[in-house]
Design a protein around this motif. Structure first.
Motif, PDB file in Angstrom:
ATOM      1  N   ILE A  99      -5.169  -8.585  -5.604  1.00  0.00           N
ATOM      2  CA  ILE A  99      -4.982  -7.408  -6.463  1.00  0.00           C
ATOM      3  C   ILE A  99      -5.656  -7.631  -7.807  1.00  0.00           C
ATOM      4  N   ALA A 100      -5.439  -8.827  -8.389  1.00  0.00           N
ATOM      5  CA  ALA A 100      -6.004  -9.115  -9.712  1.00  0.00           C
ATOM      6  C   ALA A 100      -7.532  -9.088  -9.683  1.00  0.00           C
ATOM      7  N   ASP A 101      -8.127  -9.345  -8.527  1.00  0.00           N
ATOM      8  CA  ASP A 101      -9.584  -9.381  -8.394  1.00  0.00           C
ATOM      9  C   ASP A 101     -10.216  -8.007  -8.165  1.00  0.00           C
ATOM     10  N   GLN A 102      -9.405  -6.991  -7.924  1.00  0.00           N
ATOM     11  CA  GLN A 102      -9.982  -5.690  -7.571  1.00  0.00           C
ATOM     12  C   GLN A 102     -10.500  -4.941  -8.794  1.00  0.00           C
ATOM     13  N   LEU A 138       0.812  -1.213   0.000  1.00  0.00           N
ATOM     14  CA  LEU A 138       0.000   0.000   0.000  1.00  0.00           C
ATOM     15  C   LEU A 138       0.850   1.270   0.000  1.00  0.00           C
ATOM     16  N   ALA A 139       1.936   1.269   0.742  1.00  0.00           N
ATOM     17  CA  ALA A 139       2.738   2.482   0.877  1.00  0.00           C
ATOM     18  C   ALA A 139       3.188   2.995  -0.490  1.00  0.00           C
ATOM     19  N   CYS A 140       3.516   2.113  -1.405  1.00  0.00           N
ATOM     20  CA  CYS A 140       4.017   2.524  -2.723  1.00  0.00           C
ATOM     21  C   CYS A 140       2.955   2.451  -3.813  1.00  0.00           C
ATOM     22  N   HIS A 141       1.907   1.662  -3.600  1.00  0.00           N
ATOM     23  CA  HIS A 141       0.937   1.472  -4.686  1.00  0.00           C
ATOM     24  C   HIS A 141      -0.434   2.043  -4.355  1.00  0.00           C
ATOM     25  N   GLY A 142      -0.589   2.691  -3.196  1.00  0.00           N
ATOM     26  CA  GLY A 142      -1.809   3.418  -2.893  1.00  0.00           C
ATOM     27  C   GLY A 142      -2.900   2.577  -2.251  1.00  0.00           C
ATOM     28  N   GLY A 143      -3.769   3.228  -1.452  1.00  0.00           N
ATOM     29  CA  GLY A 143      -4.823   2.534  -0.729  1.00  0.00           C
ATOM     30  C   GLY A 143      -5.886   1.971  -1.653  1.00  0.00           C
ATOM     31  N   ASP A 144      -6.004   2.508  -2.860  1.00  0.00           N
ATOM     32  CA  ASP A 144      -7.018   2.061  -3.800  1.00  0.00           C
ATOM     33  C   ASP A 144      -6.380   1.487  -5.059  1.00  0.00           C
ATOM     34  N   LEU A 145      -5.148   1.002  -4.923  1.00  0.00           N
ATOM     35  CA  LEU A 145      -4.358   0.528  -6.078  1.00  0.00           C
ATOM     36  C   LEU A 145      -4.151   1.641  -7.100  1.00  0.00           C
ATOM     37  N   GLU A 146      -4.318   2.903  -6.644  1.00  0.00           N
ATOM     38  CA  GLU A 146      -4.249   3.992  -7.622  1.00  0.00           C
ATOM     39  C   GLU A 146      -2.810   4.429  -7.887  1.00  0.00           C
ATOM     40  N   GLY A 147      -1.887   3.864  -7.115  1.00  0.00           N
ATOM     41  CA  GLY A 147      -0.487   4.226  -7.318  1.00  0.00           C
ATOM     42  C   GLY A 147      -0.061   5.340  -6.389  1.00  0.00           C
ATOM     43  N   ALA A 148       1.199   5.372  -6.047  1.00  0.00           N
ATOM     44  CA  ALA A 148       1.788   6.438  -5.239  1.00  0.00           C
ATOM     45  C   ALA A 148       3.200   6.636  -5.785  1.00  0.00           C
ATOM     46  N   SER A 149       4.234   6.210  -5.015  1.00  0.00           N
ATOM     47  CA  SER A 149       5.577   6.238  -5.584  1.00  0.00           C
ATOM     48  C   SER A 149       5.721   5.130  -6.623  1.00  0.00           C
ATOM     49  N   GLY A 150       4.954   4.060  -6.475  1.00  0.00           N
ATOM     50  CA  GLY A 150       4.897   3.010  -7.494  1.00  0.00           C
ATOM     51  C   GLY A 150       3.683   3.236  -8.390  1.00  0.00           C
ATOM     52  N   PRO A 151       3.586   2.523  -9.500  1.00  0.00           N
ATOM     53  CA  PRO A 151       2.459   2.708 -10.435  1.00  0.00           C
ATOM     54  C   PRO A 151       1.160   2.139  -9.874  1.00  0.00           C
TER      55      PRO A 151
END
Ligand code: HEC
Length: 115
Positions: free
Chosen positions: A112-115, A61-74
């Motif tokens: 993740i794939a199911d979201q 979550l820290a790098c990919h966001g709480g909603d899989l929306e991305g942060a420091s990672g895609p």
């Protein structure tokens, strides 16, 4: 008539119980964890979603966001299980490799794939 029905029901239950035992025993005896994991990955439907989500929150979550929306990672929407597992193993770019492994990796990838 009633007795016959009861007898038939009893026989069906007995048969059902035996059938279930027959199919369950061999894999349990083999003790082959690898086969079980491949089966889980292939059968998308069987994974521990609660564990997957927990692992995501702790490790991704820290790098990919709480909603899989991305942060420091895609953002991680639209990835399939195999791609996610490969990323976990390889650690593309600045992403650390092997953050999680085994069932945790399977669960988080499937989640993740199911979201
Ligand atoms: C320290 C930050 C960080 C953490 C923690 C992290 N990632 Fe990443 N992740 C990245 C970055 C940065 C990229 C982009 C790498 C690149 O392509 O340059 C990335 C890329 C990815 C990709 C895309 C790979 C591709 O082929 O496009 C996936 C899938 C992925 N991460 C999954 C995960 C999962 C699952 C976790 C948790 C187990 C996780 N990441 C944890 C930073 C992170």
């Amino acid at each position: 008539m009633k007795k016959l029905l009861v007898a038939m029901l009893g026989a069906a239950l007995l048969l059902g119980a035996c059938g279930a035992e027959d199919t369950e025993e061999p894999p349990a005896d083999e003790d082959d964890i690898d086969t079980e994991e491949t089966d889980e990955a292939a059968g998308d439907a069987t994974y521990d979603a609660a564990n997957g989500e927990a692992v995501y929150q702790n490790q991704c979550l820290a790098c990919h966001g709480g909603d899989l929306e991305g942060a420091s990672g895609p953002g991680l929407e639209g990835y399939d299980v195999d791609t996610i597992l490969a990323a976990i193993e390889e650690g593309p770019g600045t992403m650390p490799a092997d953050l999680v492994s085994g069932d945790d990796a399977q669960d988080v990838a499937a989640w993740i794939a199911d979201q």
